[in-house]
Structure formats: C-alpha cells, structure tokens
Write an enzyme that holds these catalytic residues in place. Structure first.
Site, PDB file in Angstrom:
ATOM      1  N   GLU A 269      45.558  43.880  40.022  1.00  0.00           N
ATOM      2  CA  GLU A 269      46.234  43.357  38.824  1.00  0.00           C
ATOM      3  C   GLU A 269      45.864  44.292  37.684  1.00  0.00           C
ATOM      4  OE1 GLU A 269      48.299  40.872  38.761  1.00  0.00           O
ATOM      5  OE2 GLU A 269      47.852  39.730  40.565  1.00  0.00           O
ATOM      6  N   LEU A 270      46.702  45.296  37.439  1.00  0.00           N
ATOM      7  CA  LEU A 270      46.313  46.389  36.535  1.00  0.00           C
ATOM      8  C   LEU A 270      47.100  46.344  35.223  1.00  0.00           C
ATOM      9  CD1 LEU A 270      46.098  49.113  39.344  1.00  0.00           C
ATOM     10  CD2 LEU A 270      44.385  47.414  38.647  1.00  0.00           C
TER      11      LEU A 270
HETATM   12  P1  NAD Z   1      38.370  47.981  33.051  1.00  0.00           P
HETATM   13  O1  NAD Z   1      39.217  48.639  34.069  1.00  0.00           O
HETATM   14  O2  NAD Z   1      37.590  48.850  32.138  1.00  0.00           O
HETATM   15  O3  NAD Z   1      37.286  47.026  33.765  1.00  0.00           O
HETATM   16  C1  NAD Z   1      37.675  45.991  34.636  1.00  0.00           C
HETATM   17  C2  NAD Z   1      36.496  45.623  35.530  1.00  0.00           C
HETATM   18  O4  NAD Z   1      36.200  46.717  36.409  1.00  0.00           O
HETATM   19  C3  NAD Z   1      35.193  45.346  34.780  1.00  0.00           C
HETATM   20  O5  NAD Z   1      34.523  44.276  35.389  1.00  0.00           O
HETATM   21  C4  NAD Z   1      34.413  46.649  34.960  1.00  0.00           C
HETATM   22  O6  NAD Z   1      33.013  46.501  34.840  1.00  0.00           O
HETATM   23  C5  NAD Z   1      34.812  47.013  36.375  1.00  0.00           C
HETATM   24  N1  NAD Z   1      34.652  48.433  36.729  1.00  0.00           N
HETATM   25  C6  NAD Z   1      34.671  49.507  35.915  1.00  0.00           C
HETATM   26  N2  NAD Z   1      34.530  50.643  36.636  1.00  0.00           N
HETATM   27  C7  NAD Z   1      34.435  50.253  37.935  1.00  0.00           C
HETATM   28  C8  NAD Z   1      34.291  50.960  39.160  1.00  0.00           C
HETATM   29  N3  NAD Z   1      34.223  52.300  39.198  1.00  0.00           N
HETATM   30  N4  NAD Z   1      34.247  50.250  40.300  1.00  0.00           N
HETATM   31  C9  NAD Z   1      34.338  48.907  40.296  1.00  0.00           C
HETATM   32  N5  NAD Z   1      34.468  48.178  39.160  1.00  0.00           N
HETATM   33  C10 NAD Z   1      34.520  48.856  37.993  1.00  0.00           C
HETATM   34  O7  NAD Z   1      39.310  46.971  32.245  1.00  0.00           O
HETATM   35  P2  NAD Z   1      38.996  46.127  30.933  1.00  0.00           P
HETATM   36  O8  NAD Z   1      38.930  47.024  29.752  1.00  0.00           O
HETATM   37  O9  NAD Z   1      37.850  45.193  31.190  1.00  0.00           O
HETATM   38  O10 NAD Z   1      40.294  45.196  30.841  1.00  0.00           O
HETATM   39  C11 NAD Z   1      41.506  45.588  30.264  1.00  0.00           C
HETATM   40  C12 NAD Z   1      42.488  46.070  31.311  1.00  0.00           C
HETATM   41  O11 NAD Z   1      42.689  45.063  32.311  1.00  0.00           O
HETATM   42  C13 NAD Z   1      43.859  46.333  30.733  1.00  0.00           C
HETATM   43  O12 NAD Z   1      44.386  47.492  31.316  1.00  0.00           O
HETATM   44  C14 NAD Z   1      44.665  45.112  31.153  1.00  0.00           C
HETATM   45  O13 NAD Z   1      46.054  45.307  31.190  1.00  0.00           O
HETATM   46  C15 NAD Z   1      44.091  44.848  32.496  1.00  0.00           C
HETATM   47  N6  NAD Z   1      44.341  43.466  32.904  1.00  0.00           N
HETATM   48  C16 NAD Z   1      45.318  43.254  33.833  1.00  0.00           C
HETATM   49  C17 NAD Z   1      45.629  41.952  34.213  1.00  0.00           C
HETATM   50  C18 NAD Z   1      46.710  41.682  35.215  1.00  0.00           C
HETATM   51  O14 NAD Z   1      46.753  40.561  35.717  1.00  0.00           O
HETATM   52  N7  NAD Z   1      47.579  42.622  35.528  1.00  0.00           N
HETATM   53  C19 NAD Z   1      44.930  40.878  33.655  1.00  0.00           C
HETATM   54  C20 NAD Z   1      43.929  41.142  32.724  1.00  0.00           C
HETATM   55  C21 NAD Z   1      43.644  42.453  32.348  1.00  0.00           C
END
Ligand code: NAD
Length: 514
Positions: A269-270
């Site tokens: 879910e990105l």
């Molecule tokens: P992010 O990608 O920075 O982090 C998301 C999660 O991944 C966090 O828990 C982080 O600690 C973890 N993470 C980071 N690097 C990792 C790695 N190498 N391996 C495993 N886990 C890792 O995102 P964010 O800033 O927390 O959230 C915002 C983003 O999330 C936006 O792009 C938003 O659109 C997206 N989002 C998407 C949905 C959806 O349903 N499509 C819902 C909510 C948020």
C-alpha cells in the site's frame, strides 16, 4: 513485545487511561522491554518530546518472530468463529478506549481529534467485519470430470504475518491487517512507524490484554519498534510468509524486491498522487467542499489526499475563487489538533516541513504560480499554510511526485478525455474523483478507458474510504488490496484438493497410462 517507554510529560490524562504512565517505565508483566536505541516521540503541535522509547534491536525483532511463530499452531487450531469472538472482544475494548486512544493518535501523529477518533473507529469497524467473516470464510467445491472424485478449494492460514505501517495512519492500517489476519488464523508481528510508538504500544497492550484474558499468548499480536534495520529484519525473515507494507513507493519497492527474492508474498500500500476532476457540469459547491477536505484534511498527509485538481477551463476561475475563500476560512481554524473546533493541524515533523518548502521552491522555479499559501506558519510545532499552485504542466517533476504536505497543483482540461489522460498521467494509481452530473461521464470514468486508479470516486473527494470495499491502488501504489471485499485472500493460502473416493484411478483429460 519488545518496547520500553518512559513518558516524560504527564500532562495528558488519557495516557494514564491507556496504561501509559510516568510511574510505569514500561516493563509489562516482565515481557515488555527492548534494549535498542532510545528514541523520542515528539508532539507535532508543539515540537516537544512526549516520551522516550527504547527500540527493539534486530536480534530482539528476530526473537519476537520466534515467539509469534510458536504461538501460531495454538491460534490457528482455535475454530474460526471462536477466533472471531476474540476479535469481537478486541473491538469492544477499542470501543471502551475510543476517546483516549483517539486523543493519543491526535497527540502523537498530529491529526485533528475527530480524525484521531475516526481512525480508532475504523479499527472497530473492521473488527465487526472480521467477526462476520469468521462465520463465513468460504471454500469451494467444483464438479470433477472424474468419476467418484471431489475437487475442492480450501483456504488455510499462512503463519506469521509481518505488518509494517506508516506514521500517518498509526492505528487504522494495523487494524485492517490484524483483524482480518487474526480471523484467518495467523499470528502477527507489527512494526509501526518509529515516530508513533506510543500508539503502537497502547494498541498492542489493549490486544494482548484481551488475548491473555482468554488464555492465549500475547505474542499472537506482537509488536517490535524501530526504524529500517528492525523493518528489514522482518522483511528478510523466511519464517514470515507475508509482509504487508504500507509506506512510500521508494521504500515499498525495496521491500517488495527483498520479499520476492525469498519467494515471500508482499501486500503493498504505497504512495498516491490523487486527482480530483471538476467537469463542466459539476455541482461546484459540492466539489469545492469535497476538495477542501481532500486537499487540506489531515494537513495533506493522507495517502489519498488530493494532490492535483483537474478543472474544466470553463469552471476553473469560479471554482478556484470559491476554493480560496474556503481556504481562508480554514486558516481561522488552525490550532492544536486536540482542541475543539480546530480543523487544520500541523505536519508530522520537521522533515515534512522541509519537504514542503523544497517542493514549493521547485514548483516556483519550474514556472508555477502560488495561488494560495506557500509559507510556514509562525507558531510552535510544524505548521504550514495549505497551498494551491497553478501554471505547471503534468510533466513537471513536482506534479509527478507525491509531496506529503497540503500542496495541490491546478491543471486545466478542455474535455473529460483530456482530464482522464491527466488523471492517469502519473506513475501512482491510488485514488481519483470526478465531479459531474452526467451519467455518460460517470460510465466513461469508471470504465476501462477511465481512471486507472484502485479507488474511483464520483461526486465525493479522493480521501475517506469505508472498510467494506477493498482499499488499495494500482501502478506505483503497489497493487495491494486491504480491508473489506475479498482482501482476506491475501492472508491465506489456497489449497486445491482432489479426493478420489472410488476404487479406480482415472487420469484427468482421459489420459491412459496402463
Ligand atoms: P516510509 O516509507 O518512510 O515508512 C513506512 C514504514 O516503513 C515505517 O514503519 C518505516 O520505519 C519502515 N521502513 C523504512 N525503511 C524500511 C526498510 N528498508 N525496510 C523495512 N521497513 C522500512 O513512509 P512514511 O513516511 O511513514 O509514510 C508516508 C507514505 O506512506 C506516503 O508515501 C503515503 O502515501 C504512504 N501511505 C500509503 C497508504 C496506502 O494505503 N496506500 C496508507 C498510508 C500511507
């Protein structure tokens, strides 16, 4: 569970109701704890430290997976409706804690209180859904072409599900995953965002209390806390057959490749880059109201926030005039998200403010005109003005990217076809909306040549989904589907079963091998 916390600011009474107190430094029943880095949870509204949390180490994360794996045989052998009853009890506990937990979401993430409470409500709703599902998880029986044979399809649990979630929905996304994964018979290891650890702790505590009251180990719904190193431990562990990842497209891409490398399954879910189209025949009042919530709600920090407004050239000026009036009234309702009457809160942290400023600089450099906002709001915490920018083309780098802030780009179209091309002209494919009164437009929009997104709305904004439908997006949004509909299938493996209950051994397709 491997998290230790020490709340340093005792002002918030609701923390005590959730069992998070200064007096209790965090070792619950001798099982809570962690020995990783000490990190700070910071209030987006004030910029001040709320709590210091001891993260898990990668080794502790691995140990947690071991415990969740050990708990799986017991959990999955409980009859599905009885597992559903446990999820019902979790929903009841969440109902009891709706307000304090909603306050904590608001305090730690920074969204306004009605939205904080709404997130907990979403978890409650999906618990109800999961309870129903626990009485109706289907299997299939197909006609066999062979005499005295039965051809069946049965769904079995997967094992340990790894859930990695983002800061902006610190509880609801975990709720979607955990409620469905649990009725499907899986155990869970959850890694929430490192900047919302208190929400993760309070939620896990509520769930583990319910489990333990029923004689089930809390490790059925385990928590690990930390950043990318702890996340990677989960992603790379072969004992975790499914990683459900919610976060940015860049991190999601890396996660997907790593999980694929070991032939695991991923549910992605990105990021989104969502557009709202206003057709020539739209009800403008309704479109403006919807656009305001979708563009500035949660200060633009929803994956479904509107990032692009695609306006028919004949209604563009009128629509923009009304939108700016509405934005001006929003500016009078900026404040601490926990306070009554506040409609617009802060960004989550300083990095988000920096990204907002960088995007605006880039937009102006590329020839964009700031129609509204564009500056940081001078008050403690991480507040920025909701911003409207026009004059850029769909190809501009900032228009193509998701900036997780309340910036919306205005694009102009002469026809619905042109508007749909603009809607589809980005790499992401999460949410999309069309405002129109024409039935012909609606069917063009929802058809194969219409919106290419997972969420295709008509006369409502891009954000604010219900749990009944499957939620997710196409293209660089990752293709995952969570929440309602048949999203449960992601959390199970399908066994196709052929049973011969006769005395002969016929082969399929009439093949003779004698
Ligand atoms: P992010 O990608 O920075 O982090 C998301 C999660 O991944 C966090 O828990 C982080 O600690 C973890 N993470 C980071 N690097 C990792 C790695 N190498 N391996 C495993 N886990 C890792 O995102 P964010 O800033 O927390 O959230 C915002 C983003 O999330 C936006 O792009 C938003 O659109 C997206 N989002 C998407 C949905 C959806 O349903 N499509 C819902 C909510 C948020």
């Amino acid at each position: 569970m491997t998290t230790r916390y020490l709340v340093t600011d005792p002002r918030y009474g609701f923390l005590k109701q959730l069992g998070i107190t200064v007096e209790n430094p965090g070792l619950y029943d001798g099982r809570w704890g962690g020995s990783g880095k000490l990190i700070e949870s910071i209030s987006p509204a004030t910029g001040k430290v709320i709590a210091k949390i001891r993260e898990s180490t990668p080794q502790e994360a691995s140990n947690t997976i071991t415990e969740a794996r050990k708990a799986w045989p017991q959990w999955t052998s409980i009859p599905t409706p009885a597992r559903g009853d446990i999820v019902r009890q979790i929903g009841d506990e969440l109902r009891r804690n709706l307000k304090p937990l909603g306050c904590l979401v608001s305090l730690e993430m920074g969204k306004i209180l009605p939205e904080g409470i709404g997130e907990v409500q979403e978890f409650i709703d999906i618990c109800d859904y999961a309870v129903g599902l626990s009485r109706m998880l289907p299997g299939s029986l197909f006609p066999s072409e062979r005499k005295n044979h039965a051809l069946l399809e049965k769904w079995n649990s997967l094992g340990v599900i790894g859930v990695i979630s983002a800061f902006n929905f610190p509880i609801a996304v975990y709720g979607w995953n955990s409620a469905i994964a649990m009725v499907c018979g899986n155990t869970i290891v959850w890694k929430g965002a490192p900047s919302t650890p208190l929400v993760s702790i309070a939620t896990t505590k509520i769930i583990s209390d319910v489990l333990e009251r029923n004689g089930i180990p809390g490790s059925v719904a385990s928590l690990i806390t930390g950043g990318s190193d702890v996340g990677e431990t989960l992603v790379n562990d072969k004992r975790v057959p499914l990683i459900s990842f919610t976060g940015s497209t860049n991190v999601g891409r890396q996660v997907a490749l790593k999980v694929q490398q070991r032939f695991g399954k991923s549910l992605l879910e990105l990021g989104g880059n969502n557009a709202l189209i206003v057709a020539q025949d739209a009800d403008l009042e309704m479109a403006v109201r919807a656009a305001v919530f979708s563009c500035v709600g949660t200060a633009g920090q929803r994956c479904t926030s509107t990032r692009r407004l695609i306006l028919h050239k004949k209604v563009k000026n009128e629509f923009l005039g009304k939108l700016k009036t509405a934005y001006n009234s929003i500016l009078k309702r900026v404040g601490d998200p926990l306070e009554d009457g506040v409609l617009y809160g802060p960004l989550h942290n300083q990095q988000a403010v920096d990204k907002y400023k960088t995007a605006i600089e880039k937009a102006v450099k590329a020839g964009g005109t700031i129609e509204f906002g564009g500056k940081q709001i001078q008050r403690p915490g991480f507040y920025v003005e909701p911003t409207i920018i026009s004059g850029l083309s769909i190809e501009a780098e900032v228009v193509q990217q998701e900036t997780f802030a309340p910036i919306v780009y205005v694009l102009e179209a002469n026809s619905l076809e042109e508007a749909i091309d603009l809607n589809n002209g980005v790499e992401q494919g999460l949410s999309s909306s069309l405002f129109t009164k024409s039935i012909g437009n609606i069917f063009q929009w929802i058809g194969p040549h219409g919106s290419d997104c997972g969420i295709v709305n008509v006369n409502i904004g891009t954000s604010g989904a219900e749990i009944g439908g499957a939620f997710g997006g196409e293209k660089a949004t990752g293709g995952g589907r969570e929440s309602g509909s048949d999203a449960w299938k992601h959390y199970m493996r399908r066994a196709t079963i052929t049973i011969n209950h006769g005395n002969e051994l016929p082969l399929a397709q009439g093949i003779k091998f004698e």
